[in-house]
Structures are given as structure tokens and as C-alpha cells.
Design an enzyme around this catalytic site. Structure first.
Site, PDB file in Angstrom:
ATOM      1  N   LYS A 185      35.455  37.037  35.343  1.00 19.47           N
ATOM      2  CA  LYS A 185      34.189  37.017  36.084  1.00 19.47           C
ATOM      3  C   LYS A 185      33.571  35.629  36.189  1.00 19.47           C
ATOM      4  CE  LYS A 185      31.863  40.021  37.402  1.00 19.47           C
ATOM      5  NZ  LYS A 185      31.063  41.075  36.810  1.00 19.47           N
ATOM      6  N   SER A 204      31.389  36.322  32.043  1.00 19.68           N
ATOM      7  CA  SER A 204      31.106  37.587  31.368  1.00 19.68           C
ATOM      8  C   SER A 204      31.673  37.523  29.959  1.00 19.68           C
ATOM      9  CB  SER A 204      31.752  38.731  32.151  1.00 19.68           C
ATOM     10  OG  SER A 204      31.946  39.845  31.309  1.00 19.68           O
ATOM     11  N   GLU A 220      20.709  35.091  40.861  1.00 18.08           N
ATOM     12  CA  GLU A 220      20.125  36.363  40.418  1.00 18.08           C
ATOM     13  C   GLU A 220      18.813  36.135  39.672  1.00 18.08           C
ATOM     14  OE1 GLU A 220      23.999  39.156  39.697  1.00 18.08           O
ATOM     15  OE2 GLU A 220      23.748  37.434  38.410  1.00 18.08           O
ATOM     16  N   HIS A 227      20.908  44.132  60.046  1.00 16.59           N
ATOM     17  CA  HIS A 227      21.227  45.333  59.261  1.00 16.59           C
ATOM     18  C   HIS A 227      22.437  45.098  58.354  1.00 16.59           C
ATOM     19  CE1 HIS A 227      18.656  47.493  62.217  1.00 16.59           C
ATOM     20  NE2 HIS A 227      19.249  46.686  63.071  1.00 16.59           N
TER      21      HIS A 227
END
Ligand code: ARG
Length: 462
Positions: free
Chosen positions: A284, A278, A291, A157
């Protein structure tokens, strides 16, 4: 004579938009090699059946070799009216060797031809995919061996559950990829059948030796029924399921790493080579490789569901809908070809931050060990589970770590607690205790590594 293969009964030309709509050459041109190979074998089969003289067959085989040369040199010129790869190759062959080229299609249809080409092409591609999948499994296995000391929290979980090994986590994903490689092996025999010699649907009227043809083209056997043989695309659907499942596993692995590479977790750092920045926020470093892998899983699933929808309502044998089998198949194979090396590269180059990972282990993750301690003292597990829960609550109410409860405090919960309970507050010991097959102890993890290595060395094909 009409310029189209099928032009005889037509008096009007195709609407230009229909011409474009109908054509598949833009995407099926990549079948050129399979198409030529299939045609060369078919010309020989025709000669063996007495439909071509030896000389005619030689002219056709050599002419096709020249067509192949055009493709190889990237000089094949696709002309208006080249509907698909089959018509394009035959048109070019006719230009090169004249009317004798017109004998090649005797008893053959593009229906058995395209099904044959696709299987020939896919067979090669799947072998390449399998090798890439093996590399990924090897990378995971190697890291699992060299980083076997590293402990990390295991989650259910997404909540801290029990301590485990980083290697155990790595191998957890490697086994899923191993099943993908097995699935690939399993579907290959259903790809490796020969539809050629089925004609358009009803079979070949000439004494073509399909067993010889199958052997010549490296297929295990001819397809057993011509109606089924021209329209069976199970092998495409199965490949797309295999691709979907493989991407799904890569996606779930990527998701773990996206979480572990976040600042909040900080367990791993992706190499610069697999991250991007970024355009707005200078600080970043984003896990774009992971992804994209996660994102592309959806795309491959779309390829599979699209094909299944295309197939579901088709009446028997060939229907033009089947032309829609190629783009999803090509897309899935291409996506996998791109994704597998990226996954392997990202995994091979990431850095594990062992201290952060170790610091994420908290004594409460040993609550199960506390219960198991009492089990070893003869207390029934159901009771021990309750007691360990009470210990957690007690520590919480006193604002201390579970491991800081005094022996007196533990004894107030159950008299079976003894001095030796102190030994359980070790993550290493907890992990080592799970020494069953498939467990997280060093021995059990090494056993997995050996098993995967054995499997890799036995299953490396070609
Ligand atoms: N381009 C077609 C395909 O990909 C080849 C078969 C065409 N057959 C036909 N009867 N029109 O399926």
C-alpha cells in the site's frame, strides 16, 4: 490587597475547580505580544491624557519591555492566580516596577483589552495565511503552464463527460483559492479596528485619544460604539468562515486527487514525501496527506459552527462566553497554517501519468462534438443532440467505438454528415475548439494563467 485584579469585593477564594474552569491562560498566552503592545500604547495614551507623568509612562513601557523579554526567552513563569494573559502580564509588571504598574489599567477593562489583543494577533496571522495561500496558487499556476499539453477526461457526476486539459483542471481549483484570498482581503478591514478605549462597555471616562491610539497600533480607526466594540466578534466569525471555505476548497481538490491517484484511475502518483504505507499490507501507498486535508476541513467547519452557537444567544456587550472565541480561532488558524503548505507540497511534487490520463479519453466523450458538427451544418441543436445520441446507440449496438461508425452509417442518421466529419475524432481538436474566455483551448488557458499571475503580483501584500 487581593491577589486578583477583581478581588476587592470578594471574601472567599474561588473553588479550585472553578479557578481552573475560569482560566484561559493555557490558551491565550499566545497573545502575549499583542497584549504588551496594546498596553504600551495605552500607557502612552494615558500620559497624553495627563493621567500618567512622562516618567511613570516610561517606567511602564520599559517594564512591559522586560515582561516581553521574559516571554521571548521562554522564561515567563505563569503563576497560580494568573487567570489570563492580561492578568499575568500585569502581575509580572507589578513585580518588576512596583505600584506604579497599578496605574496602567486606568479606564481600561479586560473587555476592551482582550478584543484589542485578539485583533492585533489575528491581523498578523492573516497576513501569514495569505502568503501561504498565494504559494499554493503559484504552484498550481506554474504546473498549469508547464503541463499545458496534457489532456484528461473532464467529469460531471464523476462520469466521463468531455475531454479537457489537466491545466484547466488545475486552474479550476486555483480560481477557487483566489476567491479565498480575496475573501481574506475583504475581511481584513473589519479586523483592523481598535476596541481599546471602550472600557468595560460604556466608554472611557478619561480623555483618551482613541484616534491617536488607533494610529499608534496600526488600526484604520477606533470602533464606533463602545457597547458593540467590546463584544463584536464578527471578525472572528468571518475569519472562521474564510477558513472553512478555504479548507472546503482544499478538501474538494484533495478528493479529486485521491480519486485520480487510485489504481483504477491512475492519473497521478503522489510523491513518497506526501504518502504513507500500511502497517499490514506491504504494497500500500496511501494518499494520507490528501485525506488529512479533507478530514481537517470538517474540523475547521466545527470551529466556525461552535463559535456561531456561542454567539447567537448573548445579551448585549461582554459576557464570559466570549472567552470561548479563542480556541476555535486558534485551532482554525493553526490548521490552515499546517494545511496550506502540505497542499502546496503535495501538488508541487506529484507525478502526472500522462499516458494513463490520455488512455482514459474515449471516443464517446466526443458525442457532443458530433452534435456540434451538425450544428455547424445548420441543423438545430435539439435535433443534433438526438442524432448524436442515436449514433451512440448505433455504435453500441454494433459493438464498435463511436468514432468507428462509417460515413454511410452516419448518413443514414442525417444527410448533412460529410467526409469532414472524420476530423472531429481528435481530443486535441475538441479541447482547442473551446476557445472562448474561460474555455479549455491552449490560448484560453494561457489567458487564465496570465490573469492569475497579474492578480498574484498585484495582491501580494507586505
Ligand atoms: N479572559 C477573558 C476573555 O478571554 C478576558 C476578559 C475578561 N473579562 C471579564 N469581564 N471577566 O474573554
Amino acid at each position: 490587597m487581593s491577589t486578583k485584579l477583581w478581588g476587592g469585593r470578594f471574601s472567599d477564594a474561588l473553588d479550585p475547580l472553578m479557578e481552573e474552569f475560569n482560566a484561559s491562560i493555557a490558551f491565550d498566552r499566545r497573545l502575549w505580544q499583542a497584549d504588551i503592545r496594546g498596553s504600551q500604547a495605552y500607557a502612552q495614551a494615558l500620559a497624553r491624557a495627563g493621567l500618567l507623568t512622562a516618567n511613570e509612562a516610561e517606567q511602564i513601557v520599559a517594564g512591559l519591555e522586560q515582561v516581553a523579554g521574559d516571554w521571548r526567552a521562554e522564561q515567563f513563569e505563569v503563576k497560580a492566580g494568573d487567570e489570563d494573559i492580561h492578568t499575568a502580564n500585569e502581575r509580572r509588571l507589578t513585580e518588576l516596577i512596583g505600584p506604579v504598574a497599578g496605574k496602567l489599567h486606568t479606564g481600561r477593562s479586560r473587555n476592551d483589552q482582550v478584543a484589542t489583543d485578539l485583533r492585533l494577533w489575528l491581523r498578523e496571522e492573516l497576513t501569514k495565511s495569505e502568503q501561504k495561500l498565494h504559494t499554493l496558487i503559484e504552484v498550481a499556476t506554474e504546473r498549469a503552464e508547464s503541463e499545458i499539453d496534457l489532456l484528461m477526461p473532464g467529469y460531471t457526476h464523476l462520469q466521463p463527460a468531455q475531454p479537457t486539459r489537466w491545466s484547466h483542471w488545475l486552474l479550476g481549483h486555483a480560481w477557487a483559492w483566489q476567491r479565498d484570498a480575496q475573501r481574506l482581503q475583504d475581511l481584513l478591514p473589519r479586523v483592523n479596528l481598535l476596541p481599546l478605549g471602550n472600557g468595560a462597555l460604556a466608554g472611557n471616562p478619561f480623555p483618551i485619544d482613541r484616534d491617536w491610539l488607533a494610529q499608534e497600533l496600526g488600526f484604520a480607526a477606533p470602533t464606533p460604539n463602545s457597547l458593540d466594540g467590546v463584544s463584536d466578534r464578527d471578525f472572528v466569525a468571518e475569519t472562521l468562515f474564510w477558513a472553512t471555505m478555504t479548507m472546503l476548497h482544499i478538501s474538494r481538490w484533495a478528493e479529486d486527487l485521491i480519486i485520480y491517484s487510485s489504481r483504477e484511475f491512475g492519473f497521478v502518483t503522489l510523491a513518497d514525501a506526501y504518502s504513507t504505507g500500511s502497517s499490514l499490507m506491504p504494497q500500500k501507498k496511501n494518499p494520507d496527506s490528501l485525506e488529512l486535508l479533507r478530514g481537517k476541513a470538517g474540523r475547521v467547519f466545527g470551529d466556525m459552527s461552535g463559535l456561531l452557537m456561542t454567539l447567537k444567544g448573548l445579551p448585549s456587550t461582554y459576557n464570559k462566553d466570549l472567552q470561548e472565541d479563542k480556541e476555535p480561532l486558534f485551532d482554525a488558524i493553526d490548521t490552515l497554517a499546517g494545511a496550506l503548505p502540505i497542499a502546496a507540497g503535495a501538488l508541487a511534487t506529484l507525478t502526472v501519468k500522462r499516458d494513463t490520463m490520455a488512455q482514459a479519453l474515449v471516443p464517446e466523450m466526443l458525442a457532443t462534438d458530433l452534435a456540434e458538427y451538425l450544428v455547424r451544418k445548420g441543423v438545430p441543436f435539439r435535433e443534433t443532440h438526438d442524432l448524436a445520441g442515436e449514433a451512440v446507440a448505433l455504435a453500441e449496438s454494433e459493438g464498435i467505438a463511436l468514432s468507428d461508425l462509417t460515413l454511410t452509417a452516419l448518413r443514414s442518421l442525417h444527410p448533412a454528415f460529410d467526409e469532414d466529419v472524420l476530423a472531429i475524432w481528435s481530443y486535441e481538436r475538441s479541447v482547442e475548439q473551446r476557445d472562448v474566455r474561460g474555455g479549455s483551448s491552449r490560448r484560453a488557458v494561457k489567458e487564465q494563467i496570465d490573469e492569475l499571475r497579474r492578480w498574484l503580483s498585484q495582491s501580494t501584500s507586505g
